[in-house]
Design an enzyme around this catalytic site. Structure first.
Site, mmCIF file in Angstrom:
data_model
loop_
_atom_site.group_PDB
_atom_site.id
_atom_site.type_symbol
_atom_site.label_atom_id
_atom_site.label_comp_id
_atom_site.label_asym_id
_atom_site.label_seq_id
_atom_site.Cartn_x
_atom_site.Cartn_y
_atom_site.Cartn_z
ATOM 1 N N HIS A 135 0.832 -1.201 0.000
ATOM 2 C CA HIS A 135 0.000 0.000 0.000
ATOM 3 C C HIS A 135 0.866 1.250 0.000
ATOM 4 O O HIS A 135 0.538 2.237 -0.663
ATOM 5 C CB HIS A 135 -0.939 -0.005 1.208
ATOM 6 N N CYS A 136 1.973 1.201 0.714
ATOM 7 C CA CYS A 136 2.858 2.359 0.830
ATOM 8 C C CYS A 136 3.485 2.772 -0.501
ATOM 9 O O CYS A 136 3.822 3.936 -0.695
ATOM 10 C CB CYS A 136 3.979 2.083 1.817
ATOM 11 N N ILE A 137 3.682 1.805 -1.401
ATOM 12 C CA ILE A 137 4.398 2.116 -2.648
ATOM 13 C C ILE A 137 3.456 2.367 -3.813
ATOM 14 O O ILE A 137 3.902 2.447 -4.957
ATOM 15 C CB ILE A 137 5.398 1.004 -2.999
#
Length: 327
Positions: free
Chosen positions: A319-321
């Protein structure tokens, strides 16, 4: 933004993903992280899923990225510049129909990691996607928020009210800013995030909307789970706020090379067209049970479990990337 940010399960026209590009940052983890991101991209670009816009942050990494995905029709390699791959935090937040996107000031997660070009990522993505950008003069990372599509936003006090972001913010000031910028109608305040999370407790490692009134949050896995109390406090807060809660087994205790707990989270899953792609960290039983729990919330989507142990060495996961462009 006049209408709330769409829920992540709403249809997407594209999905942005950051490609690990800097050997000087990733060192021996570069090749393993690239392999994990390649697995994510191929899963996203499967039939009936996403048009992937893979942002490469350094000229030297372009040729390899293009060669890796030459056989995948649904992948567009974008020549960009970033400090590192965390596009959820440095990129813009797209509104309904991707007719506009909101951009915020970025200060390296409270001044911890100030890397060249990260403060320009939102502009680059807006230009490449041909999306008008609405600029807002406060510090915010996309991973600090989660959206239900109807104006409710989940966040944590540990991050959003941290004096290393917007020192003068109170809950009321933050709520007013989110209402203006993202058409928030309700802000749901949780407490602390995961232990040793350098983002100061991003909510996308702690709790995620998985339905109109349904929120997933972890339940401790194993007796030595360092976040057991945080998970239970989160669940209590969500129930008090009126939500149904889906408890999803955590990965348990995951240690770095120095034997310190790191913020591994099954909550860092990515909701894609036709699939939910969940990161795993080496405990197959915990991952399988977490995937089964998510399947109950997404019966019409394939639950795809993929390793993210190398990506996690950089501090985040799937999700972060990534960042979605709503259709």
């Amino acid at each position: 933004m006049d209408t709330p940010v769409p829920a992540e399960w709403a249809p997407h026209r594209a999905m942005w993903v950051g490609w690990p590009s800097h050997a000087e940052l990733w060192e021996e983890d570069l090749a393993p992280a690239q392999a994990e991101v390649e697995g994510l991209v191929r899963a996203l670009a499967g039939p009936g899923r996403e048009q992937v816009r893979l942002m490469v942050g350094k000229p030297e990494a372009l040729a390899d990225a293009r060669a890796r995905f030459a056989d995948v029709a649904g992948v567009e390699v974008v020549d960009g510049r970033f400090g590192d791959i965390w596009l959820r935090d440095t990129g813009p937040i797209f509104g309904a129909g991707s007719n506009s996107a909101a951009a915020f000031r970025f200060n390296g997660w409270g001044g911890k990691y100030a890397l060249e070009h990260d403060d320009t990522v939102a502009d680059q993505i807006a230009k490449a996607s041909d999306t008008p950008l609405d600029r807002h003069d406060f510090i915010l990372e996309g991973g600090a928020l989660d959206h239900d599509g109807a104006g409710a936003i989940l966040t944590t006090r540990q991050c959003l009210l941290n004096p290393n972001r917007n020192p003068d913010w109170t809950e009321a000031a933050a709520e007013a800013a989110l209402a203006r910028a993202l058409a928030a109608r309700r802000v749901v305040w949780l407490g602390d995030g995961l232990l040793n999370d350098h983002t100061d407790g991003h909510v996308d490692n702690l709790a995620r909307f998985v339905g109109p009134n349904l929120v997933a949050c972890p339940v401790a896995w194993g007796r030595n789970d360092p976040n057991a109390d945080v998970y239970d406090a989160c669940a209590r807060d969500l129930i008090t706020a009126g939500f149904e809660v889906l408890r999803v087994p955590s990965p348990g205790l995951v240690l770095d090379e120095d034997e310190r707990p790191i913020p591994a989270s099954h909550m860092n899953f990515l909701i894609a067209n036709g699939a939910v792609i969940m990161p795993t960290y080496g405990d197959d039983r915990a991952a399988d049970l977490a995937g089964q729990a998510l399947q109950t919330a997404f019966p019409d989507r394939e639950i795809v479990l993929l390793p993210s142990t190398a990506i996690l060495t950089g501090g985040g996961s799937f999700h972060c990337i990534s960042q979605q462009e709503p259709a």
